[in-house]
Design a protein around this motif. Structure first.
Motif, PDB file in Angstrom:
ATOM      1  N   GLY A 262      -1.797   3.583   6.020  1.00  0.00           N
ATOM      2  CA  GLY A 262      -1.386   4.692   7.210  1.00  0.00           C
ATOM      3  C   GLY A 262       0.166   4.347   7.063  1.00  0.00           C
ATOM      4  N   ALA A 264       3.992   3.843   5.989  1.00  0.00           N
ATOM      5  CA  ALA A 264       4.597   3.520   4.887  1.00  0.00           C
ATOM      6  C   ALA A 264       6.072   4.347   5.363  1.00  0.00           C
ATOM      7  CB  ALA A 264       4.218   4.257   3.658  1.00  0.00           C
ATOM      8  N   ASP A 265       5.190   5.232   6.548  1.00  0.00           N
ATOM      9  CA  ASP A 265       6.387   6.730   7.130  1.00  0.00           C
ATOM     10  C   ASP A 265       7.471   5.362   8.424  1.00  0.00           C
ATOM     11  OD1 ASP A 265       5.545   9.212   5.013  1.00  0.00           O
ATOM     12  OD2 ASP A 265       5.053   9.897   6.650  1.00  0.00           O
ATOM     13  N   GLU A 289       0.682   3.770  -6.254  1.00  0.00           N
ATOM     14  CA  GLU A 289      -0.134   5.054  -5.711  1.00  0.00           C
ATOM     15  C   GLU A 289       0.229   5.751  -4.148  1.00  0.00           C
ATOM     16  OE1 GLU A 289      -2.920   1.082  -4.070  1.00  0.00           O
ATOM     17  OE2 GLU A 289      -1.685   2.076  -6.421  1.00  0.00           O
ATOM     18  N   PHE A 290       1.287   5.024  -3.771  1.00  0.00           N
ATOM     19  CA  PHE A 290       2.353   4.942  -2.426  1.00  0.00           C
ATOM     20  C   PHE A 290       3.566   5.226  -2.593  1.00  0.00           C
ATOM     21  CE2 PHE A 290      -1.344   2.354  -0.816  1.00  0.00           C
ATOM     22  CZ  PHE A 290      -1.983   2.788  -0.245  1.00  0.00           C
ATOM     23  N   GLN A 292       4.969   7.948  -4.653  1.00  0.00           N
ATOM     24  CA  GLN A 292       5.671   9.083  -4.064  1.00  0.00           C
ATOM     25  C   GLN A 292       5.215   9.310  -2.652  1.00  0.00           C
ATOM     26  OE1 GLN A 292       6.553  11.653  -7.096  1.00  0.00           O
ATOM     27  NE2 GLN A 292       7.489  12.891  -4.847  1.00  0.00           N
ATOM     28  N   GLN A 293       4.463   8.857  -1.623  1.00  0.00           N
ATOM     29  CA  GLN A 293       4.768   8.968  -0.544  1.00  0.00           C
ATOM     30  C   GLN A 293       6.213   8.085   0.268  1.00  0.00           C
ATOM     31  OE1 GLN A 293       1.255   7.210   1.865  1.00  0.00           O
ATOM     32  NE2 GLN A 293       2.309   7.639   3.868  1.00  0.00           N
ATOM     33  N   ASP A 296       8.275  10.871  -0.776  1.00  0.00           N
ATOM     34  CA  ASP A 296       8.817  12.295   0.348  1.00  0.00           C
ATOM     35  C   ASP A 296       9.659  11.638   1.496  1.00  0.00           C
ATOM     36  OD1 ASP A 296       7.651  14.007  -2.064  1.00  0.00           O
ATOM     37  OD2 ASP A 296       5.796  13.120  -0.800  1.00  0.00           O
ATOM     38  N   ALA A 297       8.849  10.811   2.359  1.00  0.00           N
ATOM     39  CA  ALA A 297       9.029  10.381   3.276  1.00  0.00           C
ATOM     40  C   ALA A 297      10.713  10.431   3.885  1.00  0.00           C
ATOM     41  CB  ALA A 297       8.697   8.596   4.457  1.00  0.00           C
TER      42      ALA A 297
END
Length: 490
Positions: A262, A264-265, A289-290, A292-293, A296-297
């Motif tokens: 968790g 990534a941000d 799988e990460f 797009q995250q 988004d961040a």
């Protein structure tokens, strides 16, 4: 001493470990060329891994003779790289040989010209220290050769997609560390470069944005390394996780762990702060799988994220896969070799126990287990150093089927003096003034009958070794089994 290592035959190069370090892609259905193939170890691997066309070339007729004997289904060519075979090839290897070329840059360009559009040139090379765009002359144990600085290598490869994969296997006498470099033809550019390891991210970043001083390139590999050493201010959780898992050869694992926990941000915030919260290029693997995250961040921080994807048919082979393949190939070689009827060299040491403190010696060539592949001569090479009251001139003798011949040491071996006495400068005056290395040829027929090698000191003969030919253990056991069955039937 022979160069490549095979099961039961130790060479100067740890060939299986080098195979793993090269991180070759799958060779199934590929066209493979090994420039400077020596005895064909890597051509044999290409055959084992399912390549459809395999070419090995070397200027040594003796090495090509041995390679052909080991791997008769491979196309071997006895010639220098002045004349290259007709391409294209999907994978080309040039391993620890570039420094022998008169024009190293020109050789790389010619090899790249032989590659298929999606082909890979695997280069094993040493780089000289320095911050200039230079070729640096480096003194080695046997000669002086030119090696590029990292800046020079980058200049030579500026028109290609390239990446330093990691370190290769060091060998005795190496003055510089060895590296493995994967080189491809150029691929498209992108701002968000998040593809798999070895897919061309770093080269696209350098090629597409390296000349823009207003556009920083953020290297994920470098950021993770600096996190592991405490150079970036991050949370305790991120620092501890990266510090525990960071390895330069497995950044993909580090990234997977970071994203899965968790973080990534936090990574996006760090990348953005390093860029000064302005435009930047991200050169960092992110699991699909990460991705797009990540976008988004970035968008939440006011960025317009642009991900550019490209076909990646030949991603970097994982180190675990290549290590496993190397072990499988070793088992394959042992199995195939046990079925072959060949002759190997056997060296039986004969120096008396009481003389060992007074005489140190080593036979570089031939080595036990070395194949005999129809050569007309056999090279006898090595060194011998006498100590204390035996510290005096000596001659070497060889007693064989044609009588006895004598030779004198003819090579200065500073490396030997370093090993025996701590340094050449600390060695006795006698050995600083006299050569301790020897090298001479004998007719190959001497091996068939066997011969004795020794020293003559003050008219006294001191045997060192008996050198002859023996069958491999696996073959001799098989012969014994057949003979035993025949006896039972009789």
């Amino acid at each position: 001493m022979q160069y490549q290592s095979f099961p039961g035959v130790k060479g100067g190069s740890a060939s299986l470990q080098k195979l793993a370090a090269l991180r070759l892609p799958s060779l199934t259905g590929k066209r493979f060329l090994d420039v400077g193939c020596n005895e064909g170890f890597f051509c044999g691997y290409a055959l084992f891994d399912g390549a459809t066309r395999i070419v090995g070339m070397d200027k040594s007729a003796q090495a090509i003779g041995k390679a052909s004997a080991r791997f008769p289904d491979v196309e071997f060519i006895n010639q220098s790289w002045d004349a290259l075979p007709e391409g294209p090839f999907d994978v080309i290897t040039l391993l620890s040989a570039l420094h022998y070329a008169e024009d190293q840059t020109e050789l790389i360009h010619r090899l790249m010209g032989l590659l298929a559009d999606d082909g890979l040139l695997v280069l094993e090379i040493s780089m000289a220290p320095g911050q200039k765009n230079d070729w640096v002359k480096v003194k080695r144990a046997i000669d002086e050769r030119y090696f590029p600085t990292r800046i020079k290598l980058g200049h030579v490869l500026k028109d290609y997609a390239w990446k330093i994969i990691g370190h290769s296997v060091m060998q005795d006498g190496d003055p510089l560390p060895r590296y493995v470099v994967h080189i491809r033809k150029l691929q498209p550019y992108a701002w968000l470069l998040m593809q798999n390891p070895g897919s061309g991210k770093s080269t696209i970043a350098r090629r597409g944005f390296g000349n823009r001083k207003d556009l920083p390139i953020i290297s994920g590999d470098l950021v993770y390394r600096r996190i592991s050493t405490g150079q970036h201010e991050v949370t305790t959780k991120l620092h501890k996780l990266v510090q525990e898992t960071y390895r330069s050869t497995c950044i993909d694992k580090v990234t997977q762990n970071v994203m899965s926990q968790g973080l990534a941000d936090e990574m996006v915030a760090l990348w953005s702060s390093l860029a000064g919260f302005q435009d930047f290029v991200l050169d960092s693997y992110v699991p699909e799988e990460f991705r797009q995250q990540i976008k988004d961040a970035l968008q939440s921080l006011g960025y317009f994220p642009v991900e550019v994807s490209w076909d990646n048919n030949s991603p970097l082979t994982k180190s675990q896969t290549t290590s496993s393949k190397a072990r499988q190939y070793e088992a394959h070689l042992k199995k195939e070799q046990s079925a072959l009827d060949y002759q190997g060299v056997q060296v039986t040491k004969q120096l008396k126990k009481e003389l060992k403190p007074l005489i140190q010696w080593h036979l570089d060539s031939p080595g036990s287990g070395e194949w005999c592949a129809g050569a007309k001569t056999v090279r006898i090479a090595g060194w011998a150093v006498t100590k204390d009251y035996l510290q005096t001139s000596y001659r070497l003798y060889a007693t064989g089927p044609e009588g006895e011949v004598y030779f004198s040491p003819n090579k200065v071996r500073a490396d030997v003096l370093d090993a025996v006495f701590g340094s050449a400068e600390a060695s006795p005056d006698f050995w600083q003034a006299h050569p301790c290395g020897f090298s001479f040829d004998l007719p190959a027929g001497w091996l068939e009958s066997g011969f004795e090698l020794g020293l003559v000191i003050n008219d006294a003969r001191i045997p060192l070794a008996r050198i002859d030919i023996s069958q491999p253990r696996a073959a001799s056991l098989g012969t014994q089994l057949v003979q035993g069955i025949k006896r039972l039937r009789g």
